[in-house]
Design a protein around this motif. Structure first.
Motif, short mmCIF file in Angstrom:
data_model
loop_
_atom_site.label_atom_id
_atom_site.label_comp_id
_atom_site.label_asym_id
_atom_site.label_seq_id
_atom_site.Cartn_x
_atom_site.Cartn_y
_atom_site.Cartn_z
N VAL A 92 -4.38 6.89 -0.06
CA VAL A 92 -3.42 5.96 0.53
C VAL A 92 -3.72 4.53 0.09
N GLU A 93 -2.73 3.68 0.26
CA GLU A 93 -2.89 2.28 -0.10
C GLU A 93 -3.27 1.46 1.13
N ILE A 94 -4.11 0.48 0.94
CA ILE A 94 -4.39 -0.48 2.02
C ILE A 94 -4.10 -1.87 1.49
N PRO A 95 -2.87 -2.32 1.60
CA PRO A 95 -2.50 -3.62 1.03
C PRO A 95 -3.28 -4.74 1.71
N GLY A 96 -3.62 -5.74 0.93
CA GLY A 96 -4.28 -6.91 1.51
C GLY A 96 -5.78 -6.81 1.56
N VAL A 97 -6.32 -5.58 1.57
CA VAL A 97 -7.78 -5.43 1.57
C VAL A 97 -8.18 -5.13 0.13
N SER A 98 -8.99 -6.01 -0.44
CA SER A 98 -9.33 -5.80 -1.85
C SER A 98 -10.25 -4.60 -1.98
N GLU A 156 -13.83 -5.63 -1.45
CA GLU A 156 -14.21 -5.83 -0.05
C GLU A 156 -14.38 -4.48 0.64
N PHE A 157 -13.46 -3.59 0.35
CA PHE A 157 -13.49 -2.25 0.92
C PHE A 157 -14.76 -1.51 0.51
N SER A 170 -17.99 -0.29 2.71
CA SER A 170 -18.32 1.11 2.66
C SER A 170 -19.78 1.33 2.24
N VAL A 212 -6.68 -2.08 -2.08
CA VAL A 212 -7.12 -0.70 -2.23
C VAL A 212 -5.91 0.19 -2.59
N ASN A 213 -5.96 0.74 -3.77
CA ASN A 213 -4.90 1.62 -4.28
C ASN A 213 -3.51 0.98 -4.33
N GLU A 215 -10.97 6.83 -6.92
CA GLU A 215 -11.74 7.68 -6.02
C GLU A 215 -13.11 8.01 -6.62
N GLN A 267 -15.45 5.11 -6.50
CA GLN A 267 -16.06 4.96 -5.17
C GLN A 267 -17.20 5.96 -4.99
#
Ligand SMILES: Nc1ncnc2c1ncn2[C@@H]1O[C@H](COP(=O)(O)OP(=O)(O)OP(=O)(O)O)[C@@H](O)[C@H]1O
Ligand SMILES: [Mg+2]
Lengths: 495, 249
Positions: B88-94, B97-98, B102, B142-143, B155, B158
């Motif tokens: 999935v995409e998490i817009p706004g979170v680079s 940073e993600f 993690s 993210v994505n 993936e 990561q």
């Protein structure tokens, strides 16, 4: 999604023209004196002429100031409380409010942090607020002279050297009456709205800032430095005057949750931005929002407006996380040609909080430009509304507005609304409007958790990412604090 | 390392896993194949601890620890990694940073020394390079707006940074071009070690030419119905799944 100069605004609430505002500026009549016949320190609930005389007397105000307040009071009596905001709260009985409480003597306060509500201390710690500031915020009587006092002193000396005036507005009434007479209510007329009129009648205190011609204020001005001096109380009044070619950045509030016994807050902030001047006004508002069941909490009804003269720039940045009910529209009257107005806002609501906030950009001068970036975050059972008015007057040739208005929902019981009003009397004005609504999805949280990140941290990361465009407008140290503040405010919103 | 015994699980009250057994030893690579809807992704989500995936029977242990007792993020920190079939995409979170959040969470849990910003960046850049992703991808959300193949490579990137004990790759090969397939396989092979095991879910024998499995299992109707070595994959390629009907391992 982008549109040019469409939409009309059937429901936009009335806003007086800048021209009229200027005309309205203080037609004061200074009549006979008065005697305050109330001597006690705490005032019974209710509002009357006597109450206003009492408040004015407490501050030793000159007669003209009292007369001004009384006139405002009579105007307020004839006004109706507005009901159009997208918020719901029990009707306020203005006669059940006490309009003056003497500053609490230090001796009455808690003796140490041990006597302060542990929840409050826990929050302070999460926000990383140093111990001596915690004491100050919690109203602990501190005898020792701590660092910030000397910091404040150096600070004041530097300002003095630059010719900048930064003092409580009550002091300015005595020291700089000509400036007060000229500019008070010149931007927000007494009758502008119900709460503004009330504020004129009973304002407690606030800040006065004057930046002389061509001066770039040598440091950020922060109410924080004044926290010790004066409890500004529930009806705060701020006036900032930036003379030609001057610059100032002003910070209001702090991220620490503010305790206040007063339920109703109705502040007025006026910015006078003369030719070529720049005013940047940043707010972090974190008044008590009420508990998880929605009990208690501050009603925050604020009027903030600036007049931008030729080639000047006014920039409002706000992070609103507190209060049970917020009603607030920092606005720019772009009177002078080429003036610029900006509004960057993050409004977060959780639990039962309600916010109705936005801005008004009134384009009067030619080639005026405005930018609106609004980020609304709703969690819990809260409701968050953006209400913005962009108006182009007939003479505003070459004027432009860009509006971006995004909502983020966390959970399924909250709500977000947007009410963009556009009024254009100039067919050549250009407006671009973009709006998005997104949700923090379970899939996103799952991805984060599968990578070892817990749900709360994940939400705070997503929310911070969402607010990036606004946070980058905040002064550095504020931006970091604001991020942490959102994290703390969202606690318990997931899981 | 990972022991799955008689695992049964429901999704939305529907029984999907129906008594699944699997024993994975350290360093092994197990390929899982099987028809659409058999429960392969479900197995991955059940192991990862996704909300709404209800275990109704059986047990799963990771190095002797009861995995099913742990929350999703705790399993991740313990070393369970799932490369998603549909990231999935998490817009706004680079991405950066993600990844930092993690890596920090995982390393703190494992009591490994924290990576400072500089060494983190160095490792992240290396990982990007290894899967042939431009470093610009670290700065993007993210994505966010990644192509299908880029998501899959992200993936694997990561996974490289998180150094899991057991990595479940759910159709990481689907949507990859031929070169990217090679790149992903190289990434996985580089991580193969005596301490790390893999479950590789795939529909295509081709991937197994690059990532050579120790075992191949067929998952059908919520159970492992056949197990064998890498030759089983070749056999499946030839015959399909029909001939296995009614069979049970
Ligand atoms: N939320 C849900 N509600 C109902 N059924 C579900 C749900 N999630 C999955 N299923 C069903 O569970 C079964 C197994 O799905 P799963 O995704 O595990 O299959 P798969 O083996 O990974 O298939 P594919 O090869 O197509 O990826 C399918 O029949 C699917 O429709
Ligand atoms: Mg699948």
């Amino acid at each position: 999604m982008s549109q040019e100069n469409a939409q009309s605004a059937p429901n936009a609430e009335p806003l007086s023209d800048a021209d009229q505002q200027i005309d309205d500026a203080i037609n004061k009549e200074y009549s006979a004196g008065f005697v305050s016949n109330i001597e006690s320190d705490t005032l019974e609930a209710g509002l009357s002429e006597d109450v206003i005389r009492f408040i004015s007397g407490k501050k030793n105000e000159p007669e003209w100031m009292l007369e001004w307040r009384l006139k405002a009071y009579h105007q307020w009596l004839e006004m109706e409380e507005p009901e159009w905001a997208h918020v719901n709260y029990p009707k306020i009985d203005f006669n059940e409010i006490s309009y003056y409480s003497a500053p609490k003597s230090m001796a009455d306060g808690p003796k140490s942090l041990d006597e302060v509500d542990p929840d409050l201390i826990a929050t302070y710690n999460k926000l990383g607020i140093p111990l001596h500031e915690q004491q100050m915020l919690a109203g602990v009587a501190v005898d020792a002279v701590f660092d910030s006092v000397s910091v404040a002193t150096t600070f004041r000396e530097n300002l003095k050297e630059a010719g900048v005036i930064f003092c409580p507005i009550s002091e300015a009434v005595h020291e700089y009456p000509e400036l007060i007479k000229k500019y008070l209510a010149s931007v927000v007329p007494v009758k502008d709205n119900y709460y503004a009129a009330l504020n004129c009648a009973v304002f407690s205190d606030g800040s006065f800032v004057y930046i002389p011609k061509g001066v770039k204020c040598p440091m950020e001005l922060s109410t924080y430095f004044r926290i010790n001096e004066a409890k500004t109380g529930q009806f705060e009044r701020t006036l900032i005057i930036a003379e030609e070619g001057s610059e100032v950045s002003y910070l209001e509030g702090c991220t620490a949750p503010m305790r206040d016994e007063n339920q109703l807050h109705a502040a007025v902030v006026e910015l006078v931005c003369l030719d070529g001047a720049k005013i940047k006004y940043s707010t972090v508002q974190n008044w008590y929002p009420g508990d998880e069941q929605g009990k208690g909490g501050i009603y925050n009804f604020v009027t903030k407006r600036g007049i931008a003269h030729t080639n000047s720039r006014i920039s409002w940045t706000q992070v609103e996380t507190g209060s049970a009910v917020t009603w607030k529209y920092p606005s720019c009257v772009l009177k002078g040609d080429n003036s610029v107005g900006e509004f960057y806002s993050v409004a977060l609501t959780n639990n039962y909080q309600q916010a109705d906030t936005g801005t008004k950009m009134i384009h009067i001068g030619k080639n005026t430009r405005s930018t609106i970036i609004s980020k609304g975050i709703s969690a819990g059972k809260s409701s968050n509304a953006y209400r913005g008015l962009v108006r182009f007057n007939a003479g505003a040739d070459g004027a432009r507005n860009f509006t971006q208005c995004d909502s983020l929902l966390i959970g399924s019981e909250c709500a977000a609304h947007t009410f963009p009003y556009i009024e254009s009397k100039n067919p050549k004005a250009i407006i671009e409007h973009e709006a998005t609504t997104s949700k923090v999805s379970e899939d996103q949280l799952y991805l984060c958790q599968q990578r070892g990140i817990d749900a709360e941290k994940a939400v705070s990361m997503i929310v911070n990412g969402f607010c990036k465009d606004v946070f980058k407008e905040l002064p550095m140290e504020f931006a970091v604090e604001a991020g942490k503040l959102l994290e703390v405010s969202l606690e318990g919103s997931v899981g | 390392m990972l022991t799955i015994e008689n695992l049964q699980a429901n999704v939305s009250d529907k029984n999907i896993l129906k008594g699944l057994n699997l024993e994975i030893k350290p360093g092994e690579v197990h390929a899982i194949m099987g028809p659409n809807g058999a429960g392969k992704s479900t197995l991955g989500h059940v192991l990862a601890g996704r909300d709404g995936y209800e275990v109704t029977g059986g047990s799963v242990t990771l190095e002797g620890k009861d995995l099913l007792a742990l929350a999703c993020e705790e399993r991740a920190r313990e070393g369970v990694f799932l490369a998603f079939q549909y990231p999935v995409e998490i817009p706004g979170v680079s991405n950066m940073e993600f990844l930092k959040a993690s890596v920090d969470a995982v390393r703190t849990h494992r009591e490994l020394p924290a990576w400072d910003a500089v060494s983190f960046m160095k490792k992240a850049r290396e990982a990007c390079k290894a899967v042939n992703l431009d470093q610009q991808f670290l700065k993007r959300g993210v994505n966010e707006g990644f192509s299908g193949g880029e998501k899959k490579r992200n993936e694997i990137m990561q996974m490289m940074l998180l150094e899991p004990k057991i990595a479940i790759l759910d159709e990481t090969d689907s949507g990859l071009d031929i070169d990217a397939l090679q790149v992903v396989a190289n990434g996985v092979n580089a991580l193969r070690s005596p301490e790390r095991s893999f479950i590789v879910v795939t529909h295509y024998q081709r991937l197994l030419d690059y990532i050579v499995p120790d075992y191949v299992h067929v998952l059908a109707d919520g159970k492992i119905v056949k197990s064998g070595d890498k030759n089983l994959a070749l056999e499946l390629e030839e015959k399909g799944y029909g001939w296995l009907e009614g069979e049970s391992a």
